[in-house]
Motif scaffolding. Sequence first.
Motif, PDB file in Angstrom:
ATOM      1  N   ILE A  90     -16.387  -2.023   2.707  1.00  0.00           N
ATOM      2  CA  ILE A  90     -16.812  -1.406   1.445  1.00  0.00           C
ATOM      3  C   ILE A  90     -18.002  -2.161   0.865  1.00  0.00           C
ATOM      4  O   ILE A  90     -18.993  -1.559   0.453  1.00  0.00           O
ATOM      5  N   LEU A  91     -17.934  -3.486   0.858  1.00  0.00           N
ATOM      6  CA  LEU A  91     -19.019  -4.292   0.292  1.00  0.00           C
ATOM      7  C   LEU A  91     -20.305  -4.154   1.087  1.00  0.00           C
ATOM      8  O   LEU A  91     -21.405  -4.275   0.540  1.00  0.00           O
TER       9      LEU A  91
ATOM     10  N   VAL B 178      -3.864   1.803   0.252  1.00  0.00           N
ATOM     11  CA  VAL B 178      -3.932   1.201   1.581  1.00  0.00           C
ATOM     12  C   VAL B 178      -3.816  -0.292   1.361  1.00  0.00           C
ATOM     13  O   VAL B 178      -4.703  -0.904   0.797  1.00  0.00           O
ATOM     14  N   THR B 179      -2.693  -0.865   1.757  1.00  0.00           N
ATOM     15  CA  THR B 179      -2.479  -2.280   1.504  1.00  0.00           C
ATOM     16  C   THR B 179      -2.322  -3.022   2.818  1.00  0.00           C
ATOM     17  O   THR B 179      -2.384  -2.435   3.892  1.00  0.00           O
TER      18      THR B 179
ATOM     19  N   VAL C 263      -5.755   2.994   6.441  1.00  0.00           N
ATOM     20  CA  VAL C 263      -7.107   2.455   6.584  1.00  0.00           C
ATOM     21  C   VAL C 263      -7.888   3.322   7.552  1.00  0.00           C
ATOM     22  O   VAL C 263      -9.028   3.692   7.300  1.00  0.00           O
ATOM     23  N   ASP C 264      -7.277   3.683   8.657  1.00  0.00           N
ATOM     24  CA  ASP C 264      -7.959   4.511   9.646  1.00  0.00           C
ATOM     25  C   ASP C 264      -8.214   5.906   9.092  1.00  0.00           C
ATOM     26  O   ASP C 264      -9.230   6.521   9.395  1.00  0.00           O
ATOM     27  N   ARG C 265      -7.304   6.420   8.250  1.00  0.00           N
ATOM     28  CA  ARG C 265      -7.478   7.754   7.664  1.00  0.00           C
ATOM     29  C   ARG C 265      -8.774   7.821   6.878  1.00  0.00           C
ATOM     30  O   ARG C 265      -9.458   8.831   6.858  1.00  0.00           O
TER      31      ARG C 265
ATOM     32  N   ALA D 179     -10.744  -6.819   6.054  1.00  0.00           N
ATOM     33  CA  ALA D 179     -11.727  -6.057   6.834  1.00  0.00           C
ATOM     34  C   ALA D 179     -12.175  -4.810   6.073  1.00  0.00           C
ATOM     35  O   ALA D 179     -13.337  -4.408   6.140  1.00  0.00           O
ATOM     36  N   VAL D 180     -11.252  -4.209   5.324  1.00  0.00           N
ATOM     37  CA  VAL D 180     -11.577  -3.016   4.537  1.00  0.00           C
ATOM     38  C   VAL D 180     -12.522  -3.395   3.402  1.00  0.00           C
ATOM     39  O   VAL D 180     -13.524  -2.727   3.155  1.00  0.00           O
TER      40      VAL D 180
END
Length: 149
Positions: free
Chosen positions: A105-106, A124-125, A132-134, A100-101
């Motif tokens: 980004i894309l 963030v893995t 991820v939320d940060r 989802a991250v």
Amino acid sequence: MIPERRLSGDGDALTIRIPMRFERRGYAKRIIGPDGERVVVEPAPAGLEDPLIRALARAWRWKRMLESGGYGSVGELAAAEKVNFSYLCRFLRLTLLEPAVIDRILEGREGAETSVEALLTHPVTLGGQAGVDRFGLLPAADRHFVLES
């Protein structure tokens, strides 16, 4: 005023000239069109010039190079690519980002505070949703799953 169009002699290139001028107001620059009106330029969508997308592409390329068996270790790949071992390792962690991250980004929907430097220094893995939320990368529908850090 009609823009001037010109085709090259061999027909391979088209040149379009639009008369305009640039004005500076403090630090801001403005484009003034041929009719004297200010031209509003929309920001370009995320593309290959986006540092985050380039970083993801580099990370996935290096991962493919390692998995293909062309290099026996991360150290060999780092030497061949002429980059520092730890630099390459930090980039490889980007391949572990939540799908989802990567999608956000894309699509150019990452948070304003998201940068390559931030992702490389605060990895963030998978399973790291608090991070991820940060960075504002987690879709709003998934934010109720955020772990406290």
